[in-house]
Design an enzyme around this catalytic site. Structure first.
Site, mmCIF file in Angstrom:
data_model
loop_
_atom_site.group_PDB
_atom_site.id
_atom_site.type_symbol
_atom_site.label_atom_id
_atom_site.label_comp_id
_atom_site.label_asym_id
_atom_site.label_seq_id
_atom_site.Cartn_x
_atom_site.Cartn_y
_atom_site.Cartn_z
ATOM 1 N N ASP A 57 94.776 75.618 -15.157
ATOM 2 C CA ASP A 57 95.907 75.711 -16.078
ATOM 3 C C ASP A 57 95.763 77.055 -16.787
ATOM 4 O O ASP A 57 94.984 77.187 -17.724
ATOM 5 C CB ASP A 57 95.882 74.563 -17.086
ATOM 6 C CG ASP A 57 97.013 74.663 -18.095
ATOM 7 O OD1 ASP A 57 98.150 74.971 -17.686
ATOM 8 O OD2 ASP A 57 96.750 74.440 -19.290
ATOM 9 N N GLU A 116 98.867 76.048 -11.775
ATOM 10 C CA GLU A 116 100.203 75.763 -12.303
ATOM 11 C C GLU A 116 101.040 77.036 -12.322
ATOM 12 O O GLU A 116 100.564 78.104 -12.686
ATOM 13 C CB GLU A 116 100.093 75.181 -13.706
ATOM 14 C CG GLU A 116 101.393 74.597 -14.204
ATOM 15 C CD GLU A 116 101.219 73.822 -15.487
ATOM 16 O OE1 GLU A 116 101.893 74.185 -16.472
ATOM 17 O OE2 GLU A 116 100.423 72.859 -15.501
ATOM 18 N N ASP A 146 93.919 71.455 -22.419
ATOM 19 C CA ASP A 146 93.974 72.440 -21.334
ATOM 20 C C ASP A 146 93.193 71.964 -20.107
ATOM 21 O O ASP A 146 93.622 72.166 -18.973
ATOM 22 C CB ASP A 146 93.441 73.797 -21.817
ATOM 23 C CG ASP A 146 94.329 74.394 -22.893
ATOM 24 O OD1 ASP A 146 95.506 74.673 -22.596
ATOM 25 O OD2 ASP A 146 93.851 74.585 -24.027
#
Length: 178
Positions: free
Chosen positions: A9, A69, A141
């Protein structure tokens, strides 16, 4: 066959990572955490920290596949550019270690993990906890990175099943028998 998957991420201040293992249809938690860049550092220094941090995670946990992502445009174009650079540093860290990288939107990740593409962070954390049988909710996160890895594990399982079905169809002359 066991497959170790690293989810990322990306973020300029904090980049989350999550490592899972797919064993058949089961998912097992391996590790998760955050790579933090110095807030007072220059942009090149912060990107170097992210690049080297991702490389260290790969070297430590030896994943076979990675999922990152995809970043979308935010209201603030400057923030979008900085986030894109952080994402680029993370991807460079992965490909420098010869990992195949797959990319997923936040909508795809949330849909795969929560079943709802507009789920909030708490819902993602909770479902990651349940899916990986963790004792508590992971940090936000890290949870997003684990969710990305889970999304990839599910997508690659579906892709493999689809490939097996296509092979079966070819062997049967293009049609399925009932």
């Amino acid at each position: 066959m066991n497959t170790r998957i690293l989810g990322i991420d990306p973020g300029l201040r904090v980049t989350g990572f999550g490592v899972i293992e797919r064993i058949g249809t089961q998912l097992r938690y391996v590790a998760s955490g955050c790579i933090r860049s110095p807030q007072d550092g220059s942009l090149p220094e912060r990107l170097r920290v992210l690049l080297e941090g991702v490389q260290q995670v790969v070297d430590t946990y030896s994943p076979q596949e990675a999922a990152v992502e995809i970043v979308f445009v935010n209201v603030n174009p400057q923030s979008t550019l900085l986030l894109g650079q952080a994402r680029g540093a993370a991807i460079c860290g992965l490909v420098s270690r010869a990992l195949p990288v797959s990319e997923y939107t936040a909508l795809q990740v949330k849909q795969a993990v929560v079943g709802y593409g507009k789920a909030n962070k708490e819902q993602v954390q909770h479902m990651v906890r349940r899916l990986l049988d963790l004792p508590g909710d992971p940090q936000a996160d890290a949870a997003d990175a684990l969710a990305c890895a889970i999304c990839h594990a599910n997508a690659s399982s579906l892709k493999a099943a689809h490939g097996e079905l296509a092979d079966l169809r070819r062997r049967r002359g293009g049609r399925m028998m009932r």
